[in-house]
Design a protein around this motif. Structure first.
Motif, PDB file in Angstrom:
ATOM      1  N   ALA A   1       3.483  24.500  -8.416  1.00  0.00           N
ATOM      2  CA  ALA A   1       4.535  24.385  -7.394  1.00  0.00           C
ATOM      3  C   ALA A   1       3.949  23.959  -6.057  1.00  0.00           C
ATOM      4  N   LEU A   2       2.824  24.520  -5.685  1.00  0.00           N
ATOM      5  CA  LEU A   2       2.177  24.127  -4.427  1.00  0.00           C
ATOM      6  C   LEU A   2       1.687  22.680  -4.483  1.00  0.00           C
ATOM      7  N   ALA A   3       1.143  22.277  -5.618  1.00  0.00           N
ATOM      8  CA  ALA A   3       0.677  20.894  -5.774  1.00  0.00           C
ATOM      9  C   ALA A   3       1.854  19.916  -5.690  1.00  0.00           C
ATOM     10  N   MET A   4       2.983  20.290  -6.298  1.00  0.00           N
ATOM     11  CA  MET A   4       4.179  19.430  -6.207  1.00  0.00           C
ATOM     12  C   MET A   4       4.653  19.332  -4.768  1.00  0.00           C
ATOM     13  N   GLN A   5       4.648  20.446  -4.062  1.00  0.00           N
ATOM     14  CA  GLN A   5       5.070  20.442  -2.657  1.00  0.00           C
ATOM     15  C   GLN A   5       4.186  19.500  -1.844  1.00  0.00           C
ATOM     16  N   GLU A   6       2.884  19.549  -2.078  1.00  0.00           N
ATOM     17  CA  GLU A   6       1.970  18.657  -1.368  1.00  0.00           C
ATOM     18  C   GLU A   6       2.247  17.193  -1.676  1.00  0.00           C
ATOM     19  N   SER A   7       2.447  16.882  -2.946  1.00  0.00           N
ATOM     20  CA  SER A   7       2.649  15.480  -3.313  1.00  0.00           C
ATOM     21  C   SER A   7       3.993  14.948  -2.813  1.00  0.00           C
ATOM     22  N   VAL A   8       5.023  15.770  -2.849  1.00  0.00           N
ATOM     23  CA  VAL A   8       6.325  15.340  -2.330  1.00  0.00           C
ATOM     24  C   VAL A   8       6.237  15.135  -0.816  1.00  0.00           C
ATOM     25  N   THR A   9       5.521  16.013  -0.141  1.00  0.00           N
ATOM     26  CA  THR A   9       5.354  15.886   1.305  1.00  0.00           C
ATOM     27  C   THR A   9       4.596  14.604   1.642  1.00  0.00           C
ATOM     28  N   ARG A  10       3.549  14.310   0.880  1.00  0.00           N
ATOM     29  CA  ARG A  10       2.799  13.068   1.121  1.00  0.00           C
ATOM     30  C   ARG A  10       3.679  11.851   0.874  1.00  0.00           C
TER      31      ARG A  10
ATOM     32  N   ALA B   1       0.835  -1.199   0.000  1.00  0.00           N
ATOM     33  CA  ALA B   1       0.000   0.000   0.000  1.00  0.00           C
ATOM     34  C   ALA B   1       0.870   1.249   0.000  1.00  0.00           C
ATOM     35  N   ILE B   2       1.894   1.229   0.816  1.00  0.00           N
ATOM     36  CA  ILE B   2       2.813   2.375   0.875  1.00  0.00           C
ATOM     37  C   ILE B   2       3.563   2.522  -0.446  1.00  0.00           C
ATOM     38  N   ARG B   3       3.995   1.416  -1.011  1.00  0.00           N
ATOM     39  CA  ARG B   3       4.710   1.472  -2.288  1.00  0.00           C
ATOM     40  C   ARG B   3       3.823   2.078  -3.370  1.00  0.00           C
ATOM     41  N   LEU B   4       2.548   1.689  -3.404  1.00  0.00           N
ATOM     42  CA  LEU B   4       1.633   2.249  -4.393  1.00  0.00           C
ATOM     43  C   LEU B   4       1.382   3.730  -4.125  1.00  0.00           C
ATOM     44  N   ALA B   5       1.218   4.112  -2.875  1.00  0.00           N
ATOM     45  CA  ALA B   5       0.988   5.521  -2.543  1.00  0.00           C
ATOM     46  C   ALA B   5       2.179   6.381  -2.977  1.00  0.00           C
ATOM     47  N   VAL B   6       3.385   5.916  -2.725  1.00  0.00           N
ATOM     48  CA  VAL B   6       4.574   6.669  -3.139  1.00  0.00           C
ATOM     49  C   VAL B   6       4.636   6.758  -4.664  1.00  0.00           C
ATOM     50  N   HIS B   7       4.326   5.663  -5.340  1.00  0.00           N
ATOM     51  CA  HIS B   7       4.305   5.650  -6.807  1.00  0.00           C
ATOM     52  C   HIS B   7       3.312   6.696  -7.341  1.00  0.00           C
ATOM     53  N   VAL B   8       2.129   6.734  -6.737  1.00  0.00           N
ATOM     54  CA  VAL B   8       1.108   7.698  -7.143  1.00  0.00           C
ATOM     55  C   VAL B   8       1.625   9.127  -6.955  1.00  0.00           C
ATOM     56  N   GLU B   9       2.185   9.401  -5.798  1.00  0.00           N
ATOM     57  CA  GLU B   9       2.651  10.762  -5.509  1.00  0.00           C
ATOM     58  C   GLU B   9       3.803  11.174  -6.423  1.00  0.00           C
ATOM     59  N   GLN B  10       4.681  10.245  -6.756  1.00  0.00           N
ATOM     60  CA  GLN B  10       5.767  10.579  -7.681  1.00  0.00           C
ATOM     61  C   GLN B  10       5.218  10.899  -9.067  1.00  0.00           C
ATOM     62  N   GLY B  11       4.200  10.164  -9.497  1.00  0.00           N
ATOM     63  CA  GLY B  11       3.573  10.444 -10.786  1.00  0.00           C
ATOM     64  C   GLY B  11       2.869  11.789 -10.798  1.00  0.00           C
ATOM     65  N   ILE B  12       2.186  12.096  -9.707  1.00  0.00           N
ATOM     66  CA  ILE B  12       1.513  13.393  -9.586  1.00  0.00           C
ATOM     67  C   ILE B  12       2.542  14.521  -9.627  1.00  0.00           C
ATOM     68  N   THR B  13       3.653  14.335  -8.923  1.00  0.00           N
ATOM     69  CA  THR B  13       4.701  15.355  -8.917  1.00  0.00           C
ATOM     70  C   THR B  13       5.206  15.614 -10.333  1.00  0.00           C
TER      71      THR B  13
ATOM     72  N   TYR C   1       6.891  11.605   1.049  1.00  0.00           N
ATOM     73  CA  TYR C   1       7.884  11.527   2.129  1.00  0.00           C
ATOM     74  C   TYR C   1       7.235  11.015   3.418  1.00  0.00           C
ATOM     75  N   GLY C   2       5.992  11.391   3.646  1.00  0.00           N
ATOM     76  CA  GLY C   2       5.274  10.908   4.818  1.00  0.00           C
ATOM     77  C   GLY C   2       5.040   9.410   4.781  1.00  0.00           C
ATOM     78  N   PHE C   3       4.865   8.869   3.577  1.00  0.00           N
ATOM     79  CA  PHE C   3       4.694   7.422   3.445  1.00  0.00           C
ATOM     80  C   PHE C   3       6.032   6.693   3.499  1.00  0.00           C
ATOM     81  N   ARG C   4       7.035   7.249   2.848  1.00  0.00           N
ATOM     82  CA  ARG C   4       8.374   6.635   2.829  1.00  0.00           C
ATOM     83  C   ARG C   4       9.393   7.764   2.953  1.00  0.00           C
ATOM     84  N   PRO C   5       9.899   7.967   4.182  1.00  0.00           N
ATOM     85  CA  PRO C   5      10.822   9.093   4.395  1.00  0.00           C
ATOM     86  C   PRO C   5      12.202   8.854   3.792  1.00  0.00           C
TER      87      PRO C   5
END
Length: 166
Positions: free
Chosen positions: A126-135, A95-107, A137-141
């Motif tokens: 830029a704000l949307a990228m900041q949010e997705s990178v933060t998410r 689940a975490i791996r998929l969430a990180v994959h999603v956020e990297q794609g969004i970024t 990182y929250g899943f996989r620091p």
């Protein structure tokens, strides 16, 4: 004369292209919502709470993007009935791996939107990228190495000198 020589350079960077970038970001948000719905259905506890927060964040971005597109007289991209995912999570690690994959794609998608001519859209991206990178990182620091930069060395355990009583 070639087709690319006939087309003015501004055609690639003008408002129509900004609209297409917005539509691409909206399509990515639809996919993210789908993925987080699947992840949320297969997680519990604190992980589910983080997934729900991410799901809500992507729904908010989706709604904002729809508004930005319609304000430009564009037609918003509609969600697909389903999306091909790299993994169907059966446990928290997947689940975490998929969430990180999603956020990297969004970024990556918002990075493309950051190339718009409209300064307000660049700030939005830029704000949307900041949010997705933060998410992510929250899943996989962890922070990926930038292309062309050396991989940071792994920390080595330090040995504490011991003194023998003497």
């Amino acid at each position: 004369m070639t087709a690319s020589a006939e087309r003015p350079r501004t055609a690639r960077l003008g408002p129509a292209s900004d609209l297409e970038r917005l539509r691409k970001a909206l399509a990515a948000e639809h996919a993210a919502i789908y993925a987080y719905g699947l992840i949320g259905a297969r997680t519990t506890g604190a992980l589910r709470a983080r997934v729900t927060s991410a799901f809500d964040g992507h729904r908010a971005r989706r709604d904002q993007l729809r508004g930005l597109i319609t304000a430009r007289q564009g037609r918003p991209a509609e969600p697909e009935p389903s999306y091909a995912l790299p993994v169907t999570p059966d446990n928290a690690t997947e689940a975490i791996r998929l969430a990180v994959h999603v956020e990297q794609g969004i970024t990556a998608t918002y990075l493309e939107l950051a190339a718009c001519e409209d300064a307000a859209l660049r700030r939005y991206a830029a704000l949307a990228m900041q949010e997705s990178v933060t998410r992510a990182y929250g899943f996989r620091p962890s922070v990926p190495t930038f292309p062309g930069m050396p991989t940071p060395p792994k920390p080595t355990p330090t040995q504490t000198p011991t003194t023998s009583p003497g």
